[in-house]
Design a protein around this motif. Structure first.
Motif, PDB file in Angstrom:
ATOM      1  N   CYS A 235      12.413  -7.906  -6.793  1.00 31.43           N
ATOM      2  CA  CYS A 235      11.939  -9.259  -7.092  1.00 31.43           C
ATOM      3  C   CYS A 235      10.419  -9.359  -6.963  1.00 31.43           C
ATOM      4  CB  CYS A 235      12.587 -10.270  -6.153  1.00 31.43           C
ATOM      5  SG  CYS A 235      14.394 -10.137  -6.110  1.00 31.43           S
ATOM      6  N   SER A 236       9.817 -10.084  -7.892  1.00 29.04           N
ATOM      7  CA  SER A 236       8.386 -10.349  -7.808  1.00 29.04           C
ATOM      8  C   SER A 236       8.101 -11.185  -6.561  1.00 29.04           C
ATOM      9  CB  SER A 236       7.920 -11.102  -9.055  1.00 29.04           C
ATOM     10  OG  SER A 236       6.565 -11.467  -8.931  1.00 29.04           O
ATOM     11  N   ARG A 237       7.069 -10.808  -5.830  1.00 28.01           N
ATOM     12  CA  ARG A 237       6.803 -11.420  -4.534  1.00 28.01           C
ATOM     13  C   ARG A 237       6.399 -12.892  -4.638  1.00 28.01           C
ATOM     14  NH1 ARG A 237       4.278  -7.082  -1.164  1.00 28.01           N
ATOM     15  NH2 ARG A 237       6.226  -6.804  -0.048  1.00 28.01           N
ATOM     16  N   GLY A 238       5.916 -13.330  -5.782  1.00 24.64           N
ATOM     17  CA  GLY A 238       5.433 -14.709  -5.895  1.00 24.64           C
ATOM     18  C   GLY A 238       6.506 -15.741  -6.147  1.00 24.64           C
ATOM     19  N   LEU A 239       7.753 -15.322  -6.297  1.00 29.14           N
ATOM     20  CA  LEU A 239       8.822 -16.255  -6.626  1.00 29.14           C
ATOM     21  C   LEU A 239       9.266 -17.067  -5.413  1.00 29.14           C
ATOM     22  CD1 LEU A 239      11.037 -13.907  -8.845  1.00 29.14           C
ATOM     23  CD2 LEU A 239       9.400 -15.647  -9.619  1.00 29.14           C
ATOM     24  N   ASP A 240       9.908 -18.207  -5.678  1.00 27.58           N
ATOM     25  CA  ASP A 240      10.482 -19.026  -4.618  1.00 27.58           C
ATOM     26  C   ASP A 240      11.697 -18.289  -4.046  1.00 27.58           C
ATOM     27  OD1 ASP A 240      12.581 -21.029  -3.608  1.00 27.58           O
ATOM     28  OD2 ASP A 240      10.785 -22.289  -3.735  1.00 27.58           O
ATOM     29  N   LYS A 241      11.627 -17.920  -2.782  1.00 30.80           N
ATOM     30  CA  LYS A 241      12.649 -17.042  -2.205  1.00 30.80           C
ATOM     31  C   LYS A 241      14.013 -17.716  -2.111  1.00 30.80           C
ATOM     32  CE  LYS A 241       9.446 -14.074   0.347  1.00 30.80           C
ATOM     33  NZ  LYS A 241       8.216 -14.634  -0.207  1.00 30.80           N
ATOM     34  N   ASN A 242      14.052 -18.992  -1.782  1.00 30.25           N
ATOM     35  CA  ASN A 242      15.346 -19.672  -1.706  1.00 30.25           C
ATOM     36  C   ASN A 242      16.033 -19.682  -3.064  1.00 30.25           C
ATOM     37  OD1 ASN A 242      15.338 -20.295   1.038  1.00 30.25           O
ATOM     38  ND2 ASN A 242      14.179 -22.198   0.722  1.00 30.25           N
ATOM     39  N   GLU A 243      15.267 -19.956  -4.109  1.00 30.26           N
ATOM     40  CA  GLU A 243      15.838 -19.958  -5.459  1.00 30.26           C
ATOM     41  C   GLU A 243      16.326 -18.564  -5.837  1.00 30.26           C
ATOM     42  OE1 GLU A 243      13.545 -21.660  -8.581  1.00 30.26           O
ATOM     43  OE2 GLU A 243      13.031 -23.464  -7.471  1.00 30.26           O
ATOM     44  N   VAL A 244      15.506 -17.556  -5.545  1.00 36.24           N
ATOM     45  CA  VAL A 244      15.867 -16.173  -5.876  1.00 36.24           C
ATOM     46  C   VAL A 244      17.173 -15.783  -5.191  1.00 36.24           C
ATOM     47  CG1 VAL A 244      15.235 -13.748  -5.548  1.00 36.24           C
ATOM     48  CG2 VAL A 244      13.521 -15.375  -6.353  1.00 36.24           C
ATOM     49  N   GLU A 245      17.260 -16.037  -3.889  1.00 35.72           N
ATOM     50  CA  GLU A 245      18.424 -15.595  -3.136  1.00 35.72           C
ATOM     51  C   GLU A 245      19.687 -16.369  -3.509  1.00 35.72           C
ATOM     52  OE1 GLU A 245      16.773 -15.720   0.870  1.00 35.72           O
ATOM     53  OE2 GLU A 245      15.112 -14.501   0.118  1.00 35.72           O
ATOM     54  N   ASN A 246      19.542 -17.652  -3.835  1.00 40.69           N
ATOM     55  CA  ASN A 246      20.690 -18.423  -4.315  1.00 40.69           C
ATOM     56  C   ASN A 246      21.163 -17.901  -5.671  1.00 40.69           C
ATOM     57  OD1 ASN A 246      20.628 -20.015  -2.036  1.00 40.69           O
ATOM     58  ND2 ASN A 246      19.553 -21.719  -3.019  1.00 40.69           N
ATOM     59  N   ASP A 247      20.192 -17.591  -6.545  1.00 36.93           N
ATOM     60  CA  ASP A 247      20.527 -17.062  -7.866  1.00 36.93           C
ATOM     61  C   ASP A 247      21.226 -15.706  -7.750  1.00 36.93           C
ATOM     62  OD1 ASP A 247      20.236 -17.093 -10.868  1.00 36.93           O
ATOM     63  OD2 ASP A 247      19.071 -15.290 -10.428  1.00 36.93           O
ATOM     64  N   ILE A 248      20.752 -14.872  -6.829  1.00 38.04           N
ATOM     65  CA  ILE A 248      21.368 -13.551  -6.637  1.00 38.04           C
ATOM     66  C   ILE A 248      22.795 -13.692  -6.117  1.00 38.04           C
ATOM     67  CG2 ILE A 248      21.266 -11.490  -5.165  1.00 38.04           C
ATOM     68  CD1 ILE A 248      18.206 -11.545  -5.583  1.00 38.04           C
ATOM     69  N   SER A 249      23.048 -14.687  -5.267  1.00 36.24           N
ATOM     70  CA  SER A 249      24.413 -14.923  -4.792  1.00 36.24           C
ATOM     71  C   SER A 249      25.349 -15.201  -5.965  1.00 36.24           C
ATOM     72  CB  SER A 249      24.445 -16.104  -3.813  1.00 36.24           C
ATOM     73  OG  SER A 249      23.840 -15.774  -2.594  1.00 36.24           O
ATOM     74  N   VAL A 250      24.876 -15.993  -6.911  1.00 36.01           N
ATOM     75  CA  VAL A 250      25.688 -16.309  -8.097  1.00 36.01           C
ATOM     76  C   VAL A 250      25.894 -15.041  -8.940  1.00 36.01           C
ATOM     77  CG1 VAL A 250      25.803 -17.658 -10.219  1.00 36.01           C
ATOM     78  CG2 VAL A 250      24.928 -18.711  -8.120  1.00 36.01           C
ATOM     79  N   ARG A 251      24.833 -14.264  -9.104  1.00 29.67           N
ATOM     80  CA  ARG A 251      24.933 -13.029  -9.889  1.00 29.67           C
ATOM     81  C   ARG A 251      25.910 -12.054  -9.239  1.00 29.67           C
ATOM     82  NH1 ARG A 251      19.152 -11.535 -12.694  1.00 29.67           N
ATOM     83  NH2 ARG A 251      18.242 -13.621 -12.685  1.00 29.67           N
ATOM     84  N   MET A 252      25.836 -11.932  -7.916  1.00 29.81           N
ATOM     85  CA  MET A 252      26.749 -11.022  -7.221  1.00 29.81           C
ATOM     86  C   MET A 252      28.200 -11.482  -7.350  1.00 29.81           C
ATOM     87  SD  MET A 252      25.455  -8.274  -5.917  1.00 29.81           S
ATOM     88  CE  MET A 252      26.686  -7.791  -4.701  1.00 29.81           C
ATOM     89  N   SER A 253      28.405 -12.784  -7.403  1.00 27.53           N
ATOM     90  CA  SER A 253      29.758 -13.309  -7.588  1.00 27.53           C
ATOM     91  C   SER A 253      30.347 -12.824  -8.901  1.00 27.53           C
ATOM     92  CB  SER A 253      29.735 -14.842  -7.547  1.00 27.53           C
ATOM     93  OG  SER A 253      31.024 -15.370  -7.785  1.00 27.53           O
ATOM     94  N   LYS A 254      29.501 -12.775  -9.952  1.00 33.48           N
ATOM     95  CA  LYS A 254      29.966 -12.312 -11.262  1.00 33.48           C
ATOM     96  C   LYS A 254      30.134 -10.799 -11.288  1.00 33.48           C
ATOM     97  CE  LYS A 254      27.773 -16.201 -13.639  1.00 33.48           C
ATOM     98  NZ  LYS A 254      26.660 -16.633 -14.519  1.00 33.48           N
ATOM     99  N   ILE A 255      29.178 -10.081 -10.676  1.00 30.48           N
ATOM    100  CA  ILE A 255      29.228  -8.612 -10.669  1.00 30.48           C
ATOM    101  C   ILE A 255      30.473  -8.111  -9.933  1.00 30.48           C
ATOM    102  CG2 ILE A 255      28.106  -6.529  -9.758  1.00 30.48           C
ATOM    103  CD1 ILE A 255      25.407  -8.040 -10.186  1.00 30.48           C
ATOM    104  N   THR A 256      30.772  -8.749  -8.798  1.00 34.21           N
ATOM    105  CA  THR A 256      31.891  -8.301  -7.953  1.00 34.21           C
ATOM    106  C   THR A 256      33.209  -8.987  -8.300  1.00 34.21           C
ATOM    107  OG1 THR A 256      31.393 -10.010  -6.301  1.00 34.21           O
ATOM    108  CG2 THR A 256      30.348  -7.853  -5.995  1.00 34.21           C
ATOM    109  N   GLU A 257      33.128 -10.049  -9.117  1.00 34.99           N
ATOM    110  CA  GLU A 257      34.291 -10.888  -9.401  1.00 34.99           C
ATOM    111  C   GLU A 257      34.889 -11.431  -8.104  1.00 34.99           C
ATOM    112  OE1 GLU A 257      36.938  -8.528 -11.759  1.00 34.99           O
ATOM    113  OE2 GLU A 257      35.693  -8.653 -13.557  1.00 34.99           O
ATOM    114  N   ASP A 258      33.984 -11.852  -7.237  1.00 38.25           N
ATOM    115  CA  ASP A 258      34.357 -12.354  -5.908  1.00 38.25           C
ATOM    116  C   ASP A 258      33.681 -13.706  -5.711  1.00 38.25           C
ATOM    117  OD1 ASP A 258      34.774 -12.903  -3.246  1.00 38.25           O
ATOM    118  OD2 ASP A 258      33.942 -11.019  -2.480  1.00 38.25           O
ATOM    119  N   SER A 259      34.457 -14.775  -5.727  1.00 40.48           N
ATOM    120  CA  SER A 259      33.891 -16.128  -5.649  1.00 40.48           C
ATOM    121  C   SER A 259      33.209 -16.413  -4.315  1.00 40.48           C
ATOM    122  CB  SER A 259      34.991 -17.174  -5.889  1.00 40.48           C
ATOM    123  OG  SER A 259      35.983 -17.072  -4.874  1.00 40.48           O
ATOM    124  N   LYS A 260      33.514 -15.625  -3.285  1.00 38.10           N
ATOM    125  CA  LYS A 260      32.911 -15.882  -1.969  1.00 38.10           C
ATOM    126  C   LYS A 260      31.428 -15.515  -1.933  1.00 38.10           C
ATOM    127  CE  LYS A 260      37.131 -15.665   0.766  1.00 38.10           C
ATOM    128  NZ  LYS A 260      37.839 -15.060   1.931  1.00 38.10           N
TER     129      LYS A 260
END
Length: 629
Positions: free
Chosen positions: A308-333
């Motif tokens: 991740c680019s260091r200048g990004l909003d970290k809360n937004e980045v980490e929330n977005d990654i949680s959603v992406r991981m949900s799709k990658i793993t097919e795990d809603s948790k």
């Protein structure tokens, strides 16, 4: 099916090998390599139960015990429970065990302290003699330390018995501090034949859990004891050098062991899915080559590295990654928006937690001092406990109007209400009134939701004499004018200097630090999670936010080059920040059972990608670049 059984039970013979070392008729010593998720505690409990069956009656008749030394009270409680509270096992932390060894040797302790104080006073007086300005802050504080140490020296002959609390403050005249207890125990084991005989007679077997993080001076003492008493003494070390996280643990513990010390290994990882185990094997591959196997029924699992680019909003980045991981793993948790969201977020440097949780101004100055670091991270620093275990609970009791708890804390900790004080008092009612006035004065600092700084709290308590002040903080509490320049002074006392800065922090930072220490926060760190496991783990990496000098993920991942010092240390075989960082990374990644996301903030995204691929840690389809949200 038969193959699966054989694979999953490949380590079964290790427990028998360990138990053979504990046979009283032919004792042996061992270092058990037990990597992440290998069932180390299960093996320890198994051999204890077998020992109980074979030797329990004999040990009770002879009043002998097996000493099991753990790193935390929680670990000790777990082993006690799983070994069914057998009386032949003494399970304790290293500080409790050390205190149990030395507590009855009052005269020997006095001699050790006198010798140590003599050296410390001589060192301070030498520095004081070289001071160019005896009126600046450092010189004035040093003078108070010299006075305090001389006063302690003079009082030693009046002490009938020393006291020590492994889990709290030790600030009375007859108490020892945490580091003294370890140093004294190590010295006695090394140099006193009587102590060696007593230890081996009472504890023919000593087992040390998490041995890589046990104080190195005490581990060295046990090695010396083993060399002297190997015919009647068994030393068992359980650990994994890759999981050493404290700087005062013994480096390279698994290397250069005595030739007759057995070195069994558990190679099964019962915790993690297959992909996660391949990752952690690769992380440690060039360190010691130890390689674990997954259970045959484990799923493949998922690891994903987000650059991740260091200048990004970290809360937004980490929330977005949680959603992406949900799709990658097919795990809603994984999904931050799901009611079932259940992800453990690991922050790999304490500065990051301090910034995010709001105690950085208090934390940072103390963390810079190597002598304070371990006590700051595990909460054992007595000067800290003054605030976290006495003042903070007192203020909380005041704020919740819990008069019973308030009275309990004061009765337990205040000099004014000690039995000895009240017995000598000419007017106990007046003394109790003094206590009430001292409390009113302290609580006035917190009226109307005010948050005084820590220095104001310290000064107030010292003035009222409500509680004894820890020795380290006493020079600051006594100081009338702290605004004296030190710019030209040499030999500045780094501990007092650090506390000068930390005490300017608002009291709220102690509240936040205490939450962090109790692991009630949503963030975990390598210290807090070692030995624990979670289905889904998100590891956050950001050197800039961490601001640490002990670790560098930018160097580990190739975003920054090595310094001249790094290269020199590598050439000389010395430990580097990269070594420490790699161990930290291993510990964090090995907590994951099912799926793992690493989120790395960097200014050099391409270099990070190139490095982690060339190390064979991640495949290209497991790497995602996030330049914008």
């Amino acid at each position: 099916m038969a193959i699966q059984t054989i694979d999953n039970n490949i380590d079964n013979g290790v427990d028998s090998e360990l138990f053979d070392c504990l046979k009283l008729e032919s004792p042996k010593s061992f270092f058990l390599f037990a990597g992440a998720g290998s069932g180390k505690t299960r093996s320890l409990v198994n051999i204890l139960r077998e020992f109980e069956q074979k030797y329990g009656k004999q040990f009770r008749l002879e009043r002998k015990k097996v000493a099991i030394i753990t790193y935390t009270n929680a670990a000790a409680d777990e082993i006690i429970h799983r070994s069914e509270h057998s009386s032949i096992f003494q399970v304790s932390t290293i500080h409790s065990f050390a205190w149990g060894l030395i507590k009855n040797f009052t005269n020997d302790i006095k001699s050790w302290i006198k010798s140590n104080l003599t050296d410390e006073i001589a060192d301070l007086e030498e520095k004081q003699a070289k001071s160019k300005n005896l009126q600046n802050k450092t010189s004035l504080d040093r003078a108070k330390k010299i006075t305090s140490k001389k006063k302690r020296y003079a009082n030693l002959d009046n002490i009938v018995k020393f006291t020590y609390n492994p889990n709290g403050d030790n600030i009375t005249k007859d108490s020892l501090n945490h580091s003294e207890v370890i140093s004294i125990a190590a010295s006695f084991i090394d140099n006193k034949a009587l102590m060696q005989d007593i230890l081996v007679c009472k504890y023919p077997i000593v087992l040390i859990d998490e041995s890589q993080d046990t104080k190195k001076e005490l581990v060295d003492s046990f090695f010396q004891l083993y060399n002297r008493k190997k015919d009647s003494f068994s030393l068992g070390l359980f650990g994994d050098t890759m999981q050493r996280i404290y700087s005062d643990g013994k480096e390279k513990l698994g290397e250069n062991l005595p030739a007759d010390m057995l070195q069994p290994a558990k190679i099964m990882n019962h915790r993690s899915n297959k992909r996660i185990i391949r990752l952690i094997n690769n992380i440690r591959k060039d360190v010691d080559g130890q390689e674990q196997r997954p259970r045959t029924e484990k799923a493949e699992g998922v690891v994903h590295f987000f650059i991740c680019s260091r200048g990004l909003d970290k809360n937004e980045v980490e929330n977005d990654i949680s959603v992406r991981m949900s799709k990658i793993t097919e795990d809603s948790k994984w999904d931050i928006g799901s009611e079932e969201h259940e992800v453990k977020t690991l922050i790999l440097e304490h500065h990051m937690a301090a910034r995010r949780m709001g105690f950085i101004n208090f934390f940072e100055p103390l963390y810079r001092v190597s002598k304070l670091k371990t006590g700051l991270l595990d909460g054992s620093l007595s000067s800290l406990n003054f605030f976290t275990k006495t003042i903070l609970p007192l203020v909380k009791a005041y704020e919740s109007d819990d008069k019973f708890e308030l009275a309990r804390i004061v009765k337990k900790n205040s000099r004014l209400l000690k039995k000895e004080t009240l017995k000598k008092s000419e007017n106990q009612i007046v003394d109790i009134q003094k206590t009430n006035e001292a409390l009113s004065s302290l609580f006035s600092l917190f009226k109307d939701s005010n948050e005084p700084n820590l220095l104001a709290v310290l000064k107030n308590i010292h003035k009222s004499q409500l509680f004894p002040i820890p020795e380290t903080l006493l020079p600051i509490a006594l100081r009338e004018d702290r605004a004296v320049s030190d710019s030209a002074e040499e030999n500045i006392d780094e501990i007092i200097n650090a506390w000068d800065s930390a005490l300017l922090s608002p009291f709220s930072e102690i509240r936040n630090y205490d939450v962090y220490l109790s692991e009630d926060s949503k963030f975990g760190t390598h210290q807090g999670v070692k030995g624990l496991e979670y289905d889904r783990v998100m590891v956050i990496i950001d050197d800039e936010e961490a601001s640490g000098f002990m670790f560098s993920y930018d160097k580990l991942f190739g975003a920054k080059g090595l310094t001249t010092t790094d290269e020199k240390n590598l050439d000389e075989g010395k430990e580097t920040g990269i070594d420490r960082t790699k161990r930290l990374f291993y510990v964090a990644c090995s907590r994951a059972k099912e799926s793992l996301a690493i989120v790395a903030y960097t200014d050099n995204m391409e270099s990070v990608k190139s490095t982690i691929m060339s190390n064979n840690w991640f495949e290209e389809n497991e790497i995602e670049m996030i330049k914008e949200i």
